[in-house]
Each structure stands twice: as structure tokens, then as C-alpha cells.
Design a protein around this motif. Sequence first.
Motif, PDB file in Angstrom:
ATOM      1  N   GLN A  57       0.815  -1.215   0.000  1.00 55.07           N
ATOM      2  CA  GLN A  57       0.000   0.000   0.000  1.00 55.07           C
ATOM      3  C   GLN A  57       0.851   1.268   0.000  1.00 55.07           C
ATOM      4  OE1 GLN A  57      -3.123   0.607  -0.387  1.00 55.07           O
ATOM      5  NE2 GLN A  57      -4.303  -1.229   0.139  1.00 55.07           N
ATOM      6  N   ASN A  58       1.934   1.237   0.750  1.00 57.37           N
ATOM      7  CA  ASN A  58       2.790   2.428   0.820  1.00 57.37           C
ATOM      8  C   ASN A  58       3.397   2.762  -0.542  1.00 57.37           C
ATOM      9  OD1 ASN A  58       2.329   2.890   3.529  1.00 57.37           O
ATOM     10  ND2 ASN A  58       4.070   1.626   4.193  1.00 57.37           N
ATOM     11  N   HIS A  59       3.871   1.733  -1.242  1.00 59.84           N
ATOM     12  CA  HIS A  59       4.438   1.954  -2.574  1.00 59.84           C
ATOM     13  C   HIS A  59       3.356   2.461  -3.529  1.00 59.84           C
ATOM     14  CE1 HIS A  59       7.323   1.205  -5.888  1.00 59.84           C
ATOM     15  NE2 HIS A  59       6.222   0.943  -6.584  1.00 59.84           N
ATOM     16  N   PHE A  60       2.167   1.877  -3.445  1.00 60.95           N
ATOM     17  CA  PHE A  60       1.061   2.282  -4.305  1.00 60.95           C
ATOM     18  C   PHE A  60       0.729   3.757  -4.087  1.00 60.95           C
ATOM     19  CE2 PHE A  60      -3.317   2.767  -5.686  1.00 60.95           C
ATOM     20  CZ  PHE A  60      -3.415   1.955  -6.807  1.00 60.95           C
ATOM     21  N   LYS A  61       0.618   4.167  -2.829  1.00 58.53           N
ATOM     22  CA  LYS A  61       0.299   5.560  -2.505  1.00 58.53           C
ATOM     23  C   LYS A  61       1.414   6.491  -2.961  1.00 58.53           C
ATOM     24  CE  LYS A  61      -1.520   6.637   1.436  1.00 58.53           C
ATOM     25  NZ  LYS A  61      -1.761   6.723   2.901  1.00 58.53           N
ATOM     26  N   LEU A  62       2.650   6.031  -2.885  1.00 60.87           N
ATOM     27  CA  LEU A  62       3.778   6.843  -3.317  1.00 60.87           C
ATOM     28  C   LEU A  62       3.711   7.094  -4.826  1.00 60.87           C
ATOM     29  CD1 LEU A  62       6.478   8.184  -2.465  1.00 60.87           C
ATOM     30  CD2 LEU A  62       7.613   6.014  -3.015  1.00 60.87           C
ATOM     31  N   ARG A  63       3.357   6.060  -5.597  1.00 57.68           N
ATOM     32  CA  ARG A  63       3.312   6.194  -7.055  1.00 57.68           C
ATOM     33  C   ARG A  63       2.050   6.915  -7.538  1.00 57.68           C
ATOM     34  NH1 ARG A  63       6.652   3.152 -10.274  1.00 57.68           N
ATOM     35  NH2 ARG A  63       5.975   4.722 -11.784  1.00 57.68           N
ATOM     36  N   VAL A  64       0.927   6.622  -6.906  1.00 55.60           N
ATOM     37  CA  VAL A  64      -0.367   7.114  -7.389  1.00 55.60           C
ATOM     38  C   VAL A  64      -0.803   8.387  -6.667  1.00 55.60           C
ATOM     39  CG1 VAL A  64      -2.809   6.483  -7.709  1.00 55.60           C
ATOM     40  CG2 VAL A  64      -1.013   4.768  -8.040  1.00 55.60           C
ATOM     41  N   GLY A  65      -0.371   8.537  -5.439  1.00 58.01           N
ATOM     42  CA  GLY A  65      -0.758   9.705  -4.656  1.00 58.01           C
ATOM     43  C   GLY A  65      -1.843   9.419  -3.649  1.00 58.01           C
ATOM     44  N   ARG A  66      -2.483   8.260  -3.762  1.00 56.18           N
ATOM     45  CA  ARG A  66      -3.523   7.846  -2.822  1.00 56.18           C
ATOM     46  C   ARG A  66      -3.873   6.386  -3.101  1.00 56.18           C
ATOM     47  NH1 ARG A  66      -8.608  11.353  -5.112  1.00 56.18           N
ATOM     48  NH2 ARG A  66      -8.342  10.888  -7.314  1.00 56.18           N
ATOM     49  N   THR A  67      -4.703   5.839  -2.266  1.00 56.17           N
ATOM     50  CA  THR A  67      -5.162   4.468  -2.484  1.00 56.17           C
ATOM     51  C   THR A  67      -6.309   4.478  -3.502  1.00 56.17           C
ATOM     52  OG1 THR A  67      -6.744   4.619  -0.649  1.00 56.17           O
ATOM     53  CG2 THR A  67      -4.532   3.794  -0.141  1.00 56.17           C
ATOM     54  N   HIS A  68      -6.694   3.295  -3.953  1.00 59.79           N
ATOM     55  CA  HIS A  68      -7.835   3.171  -4.849  1.00 59.79           C
ATOM     56  C   HIS A  68      -8.601   1.906  -4.474  1.00 59.79           C
ATOM     57  CE1 HIS A  68     -10.236   2.581  -8.485  1.00 59.79           C
ATOM     58  NE2 HIS A  68     -10.082   3.880  -8.685  1.00 59.79           N
ATOM     59  N   PRO A  69      -9.940   1.935  -4.517  1.00 62.51           N
ATOM     60  CA  PRO A  69     -10.718   0.753  -4.116  1.00 62.51           C
ATOM     61  C   PRO A  69     -10.350  -0.532  -4.839  1.00 62.51           C
ATOM     62  CG  PRO A  69     -12.159   2.653  -4.346  1.00 62.51           C
ATOM     63  CD  PRO A  69     -10.808   3.084  -4.831  1.00 62.51           C
ATOM     64  N   THR A  70      -9.966  -0.424  -6.125  1.00 61.21           N
ATOM     65  CA  THR A  70      -9.602  -1.630  -6.872  1.00 61.21           C
ATOM     66  C   THR A  70      -8.142  -2.018  -6.676  1.00 61.21           C
ATOM     67  OG1 THR A  70      -9.016  -0.390  -8.883  1.00 61.21           O
ATOM     68  CG2 THR A  70     -11.318  -1.116  -8.653  1.00 61.21           C
ATOM     69  N   GLY A  71      -7.356  -1.138  -6.084  1.00 62.45           N
ATOM     70  CA  GLY A  71      -5.939  -1.443  -5.881  1.00 62.45           C
ATOM     71  C   GLY A  71      -5.161  -1.599  -7.169  1.00 62.45           C
ATOM     72  N   VAL A  72      -5.602  -0.932  -8.233  1.00 62.48           N
ATOM     73  CA  VAL A  72      -4.962  -1.064  -9.542  1.00 62.48           C
ATOM     74  C   VAL A  72      -4.646   0.334 -10.079  1.00 62.48           C
ATOM     75  CG1 VAL A  72      -5.266  -1.783 -11.952  1.00 62.48           C
ATOM     76  CG2 VAL A  72      -6.120  -3.230 -10.090  1.00 62.48           C
ATOM     77  N   ALA A  73      -3.498   0.476 -10.696  1.00 63.58           N
ATOM     78  CA  ALA A  73      -3.137   1.724 -11.367  1.00 63.58           C
ATOM     79  C   ALA A  73      -2.096   1.421 -12.438  1.00 63.58           C
ATOM     80  CB  ALA A  73      -2.596   2.752 -10.378  1.00 63.58           C
ATOM     81  N   GLY A  74      -1.937   2.346 -13.326  1.00 63.86           N
ATOM     82  CA  GLY A  74      -0.933   2.168 -14.375  1.00 63.86           C
ATOM     83  C   GLY A  74      -0.512   3.502 -14.945  1.00 63.86           C
ATOM     84  N   PHE A  75       0.496   3.456 -15.786  1.00 62.03           N
ATOM     85  CA  PHE A  75       1.013   4.651 -16.437  1.00 62.03           C
ATOM     86  C   PHE A  75       1.148   4.351 -17.926  1.00 62.03           C
ATOM     87  CE2 PHE A  75       2.249   4.774 -12.062  1.00 62.03           C
ATOM     88  CZ  PHE A  75       2.136   6.112 -11.694  1.00 62.03           C
ATOM     89  N   ALA A  76       0.795   5.333 -18.747  1.00 62.50           N
ATOM     90  CA  ALA A  76       0.875   5.137 -20.196  1.00 62.50           C
ATOM     91  C   ALA A  76       1.174   6.462 -20.875  1.00 62.50           C
ATOM     92  CB  ALA A  76      -0.431   4.564 -20.737  1.00 62.50           C
ATOM     93  N   GLU A  77       1.764   6.385 -22.038  1.00 63.02           N
ATOM     94  CA  GLU A  77       2.057   7.587 -22.809  1.00 63.02           C
ATOM     95  C   GLU A  77       0.784   8.110 -23.457  1.00 63.02           C
ATOM     96  OE1 GLU A  77       4.374   7.858 -26.792  1.00 63.02           O
ATOM     97  OE2 GLU A  77       5.887   8.115 -25.217  1.00 63.02           O
ATOM     98  N   GLN A  78       0.585   9.390 -23.359  1.00 62.59           N
ATOM     99  CA  GLN A  78      -0.573  10.030 -23.982  1.00 62.59           C
ATOM    100  C   GLN A  78      -0.554   9.773 -25.485  1.00 62.59           C
ATOM    101  OE1 GLN A  78      -1.085  14.144 -22.767  1.00 62.59           O
ATOM    102  NE2 GLN A  78      -1.800  14.686 -24.818  1.00 62.59           N
ATOM    103  N   PRO A  79      -1.634   9.243 -26.059  1.00 57.23           N
ATOM    104  CA  PRO A  79      -1.617   8.908 -27.488  1.00 57.23           C
ATOM    105  C   PRO A  79      -1.784  10.140 -28.373  1.00 57.23           C
ATOM    106  CG  PRO A  79      -3.779   8.467 -26.595  1.00 57.23           C
ATOM    107  CD  PRO A  79      -2.915   8.900 -25.425  1.00 57.23           C
TER     108      PRO A  79
END
Length: 225
Positions: A57-79
Motif C-alpha cells: 500500500q505504501n508503494h502504491f500511494k507513493l506512485r499514485v498519490g492515494r489508495t484506490h478501491p480496486t488497488g490497480v493503477a498504471g502509467f501510459a504515454e498520452q496517445p
Amino acid sequence: MLATVLLEGFHAVKHALRFGADVHPLITTDLAAAVSLAETHAPDLVERFGTATEVDQNHFKLRVGRTHPTGVAGFAEQPDLPFDRNAPVVLLDNPRNLGNFGAAIRVAAGLDAGGVISTGDVDPWHPNVLRGSAGLHFALPVARVTNLDFAGELIAFDADGDLLKGPIPDDAVLAFGSERHGISDEVRAKASRIVRLPMRERVSSYNLTTSVAMGLYHWAIHRAS
């Protein structure tokens, strides 16, 4: 160089993947739960979610800025997607509410619009707008513009206009103002026609997303008939 954007939540990642995004890194706080969610909501992407990196959770919050109910996040290049002028482009005239902005993009993607453009100082790729679209920024071109010099009939939606009737040209630009201020003087001056949606007497307005949905549905249903 195109910017990297944050995709918050399972559904934002799901839609980005479906429309060709290279989501990396894809992280989750519970790999088994993410795969299980994919099995029920995106069976076409089970294998991809299975490659997600499980983090605490700590790593997730560090990367995303907060938690999320699904516990999923990602990063992608703007198309960098081309605008389809065989379908109306939605113009959001100085939108202010980020959630409504994103929801309007989601509706435009669902009704297969040619793209979404906006005026004003709000970044259409703001994380809160992306959250509102559930990642469907990746399904059609989304961009901010600084002028109204584009091809196609400009049709502005406003409560003072004539009732919308008949078909909408495929290459039209459909302009919708902010819920508080309506369409700007510049859009009003450049519009070839100003139309209104059916509305019960004493009801003052529709939500922005509802207006976009009704306008595009009018185009789609007349096109199909």
C-alpha cells in the motif's frame, strides 16, 4: 514528446489497454484480486492483468498519490490520435468541472464521436478528467485548442436556440458550454446555428454530460435511420 499519464483504477487501465495503450508499469496491491476482477469484467485482458507488479500500500500511494478501491493503477504515454471527420467532434467550451469533463469524454467515446476538443485553461488530460472518463481518453482524440478555426459546421447547444430537429452532419462540430456560463460569445458568433434540446418547462438546464449524450445520440439515431 508526449506526456506520461496516470491511470487510476481497474476500469481506467482496462479501457486504456483495450484501445492500444502500452501500460507500464501496471501495479496492484493484490494481484489475485486484480486477476479475479479481470476474469469477471475484462476476460480479454486476464493475461495482461496477470503480469501486473504487486506492491504494498505504501508503494502504491507513493506512485499514485492515494489508495484506490480496486488497488490497480498504471502509467501510459498520452496517445496522438487522428481526428475522425466522419463523425461529429465535441467542443467543450471552457469546461470547469473536471469530473463532468471526463464523463463527457466517456459518453463521446461510447457514441463513437470523432474526438473531443476543449477551450479554456483546464488540461483535458488532468488526472481528475482521466478518472472521470474511466480511461476512455485512449479511445478517441482529446485535445485543447486555442482557436475555433476548423472545418465542419459549428452547431452550438444553448437553451435560447431553436429546437434541434433533423440530422446532424457527420463532419459537424457540436459545441457545449459550461453549466454555469453556457457558450461563450466567440462560439456564439462563429456558430452556423444555435440549437436547444427538448426540456420540460421550469427545468433550467441539463448536466453537461447529459447534453453531450443527447446531442450525439440525436446524430447517431438519425444517421442510422
